[in-house]
Design an enzyme around this catalytic site. Structure first.
Site, PDB file in Angstrom:
ATOM      1  N   LYS A 152       0.851  -1.191   0.000  1.00 32.17           N
ATOM      2  CA  LYS A 152       0.000   0.000   0.000  1.00 32.17           C
ATOM      3  C   LYS A 152       0.876   1.227   0.000  1.00 32.17           C
ATOM      4  CE  LYS A 152      -4.550   0.648   0.311  1.00 32.17           C
ATOM      5  NZ  LYS A 152      -5.618  -0.338   0.019  1.00 32.17           N
TER       6      LYS A 152
ATOM      7  N   GLY B  32     -20.330   6.342   3.452  1.00 29.28           N
ATOM      8  CA  GLY B  32     -19.251   6.643   2.505  1.00 29.28           C
ATOM      9  C   GLY B  32     -19.820   6.692   1.108  1.00 29.28           C
ATOM     10  N   TYR B  33     -19.468   7.736   0.357  1.00 27.93           N
ATOM     11  CA  TYR B  33     -20.034   7.873  -0.993  1.00 27.93           C
ATOM     12  C   TYR B  33     -18.932   8.173  -1.994  1.00 27.93           C
ATOM     13  CZ  TYR B  33     -24.432   8.007  -3.592  1.00 27.93           C
ATOM     14  OH  TYR B  33     -25.482   7.705  -4.427  1.00 27.93           O
ATOM     15  N   GLY B  34     -17.836   7.454  -1.865  1.00 23.99           N
ATOM     16  CA  GLY B  34     -16.787   7.501  -2.870  1.00 23.99           C
ATOM     17  C   GLY B  34     -17.054   6.421  -3.903  1.00 23.99           C
ATOM     18  N   ASN B  35     -16.006   5.862  -4.482  1.00 27.46           N
ATOM     19  CA  ASN B  35     -16.175   4.840  -5.520  1.00 27.46           C
ATOM     20  C   ASN B  35     -17.007   3.666  -5.010  1.00 27.46           C
ATOM     21  OD1 ASN B  35     -15.088   2.050  -6.481  1.00 27.46           O
ATOM     22  ND2 ASN B  35     -14.716   3.391  -8.224  1.00 27.46           N
ATOM     23  N   ALA B  36     -16.621   3.093  -3.881  1.00 26.02           N
ATOM     24  CA  ALA B  36     -17.312   1.888  -3.395  1.00 26.02           C
ATOM     25  C   ALA B  36     -18.747   2.199  -2.990  1.00 26.02           C
ATOM     26  CB  ALA B  36     -16.538   1.280  -2.229  1.00 26.02           C
ATOM     27  N   GLY B  37     -18.937   3.274  -2.246  1.00 31.84           N
ATOM     28  CA  GLY B  37     -20.268   3.598  -1.737  1.00 31.84           C
ATOM     29  C   GLY B  37     -21.253   3.934  -2.846  1.00 31.84           C
TER      30      GLY B  37
HETATM   31  N1  GLU Z   1      -7.427   0.027  -2.981  1.00 30.63           N
HETATM   32  C1  GLU Z   1      -8.166  -1.177  -3.292  1.00 30.63           C
HETATM   33  C2  GLU Z   1      -8.176  -2.112  -2.110  1.00 30.63           C
HETATM   34  O1  GLU Z   1      -8.027  -1.684  -0.991  1.00 30.63           O
HETATM   35  C3  GLU Z   1      -7.710  -1.829  -4.589  1.00 30.63           C
HETATM   36  C4  GLU Z   1      -6.295  -2.279  -4.623  1.00 30.63           C
HETATM   37  C5  GLU Z   1      -5.841  -2.779  -5.992  1.00 30.63           C
HETATM   38  O2  GLU Z   1      -6.630  -2.783  -6.912  1.00 30.63           O
HETATM   39  O3  GLU Z   1      -4.680  -3.140  -6.073  1.00 30.63           O
HETATM   40  O4  GLU Z   1      -8.399  -3.274  -2.238  1.00 30.63           O
END
Ligand code: GLU
Length: 417
Positions: free
Chosen positions: A106, A218-223
């Site tokens: 990360k 949360g209302y970003g990509n996932a939300g």
């Molecule tokens: N940031 C995303 C996660 O936490 C995706 C990571 C990725 O696609 O490598 O899983």
């Protein structure tokens, strides 16, 4: 996240419990408790007015026994080295649980991207890649988006990497725009994968969630995609959504198209018509069938867990639930689909993207969906079977599956015996 929670301590505590159950040798356990490699650096960036600001950046390769490090890059004001360590550890368990030939990593920059202009974000992103270019690559470490990073940022980082190396190498980073070597289906993959696990949970529990009320924090990509796909794929009724500034609630349901357009236009959900305002804390405790935490870490704690009313918690965020809360929820009979299972659709389609980049041959959307479904469903069933066999909660079961695989790779390589 409350200040007294250290996400890396939580990640280590979760691992410790799994290590004890798996009876890992002490040295192996010690090795898995720490990142294999980490870099921290200063990142000077020219602002639009010609002045300079210095940011702090990180890239952490937690474990590469099963393959190149894989994981996103987060731009956030509250980022700390321990947040990145925790997220890198969770990526390691996530890729293992999905049985992808990848490790975990990360990265992040401590910054408030909402206060930066697009050109400042571009210089920050390119500067970040210059700092990590010698560490990453399709066979070493493959970044991707995370909180407040997106396909455009991935494109700038790819371009910078290719300028440095002088080679076309789209597989160095995933989550790219589809027209620039991205994969079909990557944008909604995190939420879509989560919906597949909710579908499996419904089957395992014998519950029909058609029309059931859900809340999304949360209302970003996932939300946002959870709101859309929850309705489209499972017929869920979203009654509450929130972003960092607060939430909105309407027991009759909130329309996805209207709410996302409002957020796009005004920058927040506040003031959306046909709904009442509520706080993020209130949203978590609503009487809903399914709760989707889709924001940040440690929002479900020992303090509020006793008041959670959801039957299922589907964790699209990383690390939203503390270990103490896990036990409380398990004792209450709440079915938690743990983060590194529920939100693994993102990295799974990132992996597909890398495969397509390597072959320079691109799949149709239907193929991405079918392959994603197969991987999510298999992982869900492995976790569910482990939870039943060992009589443990789903998170510990997921750890037992994932850590055993990483441990086996470490031992087989002869790193630790
Ligand atoms: N940031 C995303 C996660 O936490 C995706 C990571 C990725 O696609 O490598 O899983």
């Amino acid at each position: 996240m409350p200040a007294h929670f250290n996400p890396f301590q939580i990640a280590q505590q979760q691992l410790d419990e799994a290590a004890a159950r798996l009876e890992l040798a002490p040295a192996l356990h010690a090795f898995l408790r720490e990142p294999m490699q980490e870099v921290a650096f200063t990142l000077p960036v020219m602002m639009d007015d010609g002045s300079y600001e210095v940011f702090q950046g990180f890239r952490i390769q937690y474990n590469t026994a099963r393959g190149p490090a894989k994981g996103g890059i987060r731009f956030h004001a509250d980022e700390t080295v321990d947040t990145v360590r925790a997220l890198a550890a969770w990526m390691t368990w996530k890729t293992s649980l999905m049985d992808l030939p990848l490790g975990g990593g990360k990265g992040g920059v401590v910054c408030d991207p909402r206060s930066l202009s697009p050109s400042e974000i571009e210089r920050l992103s390119r500067g970040y890649m210059r700092k990590i270019a010698h560490l990453v690559g399709p066979e070493e470490d493959v970044p991707a988006p995370d909180v407040y990073t997106n396909p455009q940022i991935m494109a700038w980082m790819l371009d910078e990497y290719e300028a440095i190396t002088g080679r076309h190498q789209p597989g160095v980073i995933t989550g790219k725009p589809v027209h620039l070597f991205g994969s079909q289906g990557r944008s909604d993959a995190t939420a879509r994968g989560g919906m597949y696990t909710v579908r499996e949970a419904a089957q395992a529990l014998g519950i029909n969630f058609e029309g059931a009320a859900v809340a999304i924090q949360g209302y970003g990509n996932a939300g946002q995609y959870a709101h859309k796909l929850g309705c489209e794929l499972l017929g869920l009724k979203t009654v509450a959504i929130s972003d960092s500034r607060g939430g909105i609630y309407n027991p009759h349901g909130i329309d996805y198209a209207a709410a996302s357009a409002w957020k796009q236009r005004t920058g927040s959900l506040a003031g959306f018509k046909d709904a009442d305002a509520l706080t993020n804390a209130e949203l978590l405790e609503l009487p809903v069938a399914i709760l989707f935490p889709a924001a940040l870490e440690a929002v479900i704690t020992a303090e509020n867990a006793p008041r959670i009313q959801a039957r299922v918690i589907a964790e699209l965020a990383n690390g939203p639930t503390t270990p103490e809360a896990d036990q409380i929820l398990y004792d209450k009979g709440v079915f938690v689909i743990p983060d590194f299972l529920c939100n693994a659709g993102g990295v799974t389609v990132s992996y597909f993207e890398q495969v397509q980049n390597a072959y320079n041959f691109y799949w149709p959307l239907a193929e991405v969906h079918a392959r994603l479904d197969a991987i999510m469903t298999k992982a869900f069933r492995e976790v569910h079977e482990m939870a039943q066999a060992r009589q443990v909660h789903n998170r510990l079961a997921a750890y037992l599956v994932a850590v055993a695989r990483v441990a086996e790779a470490v031992v087989t390589r002869g790193w630790v015996r």
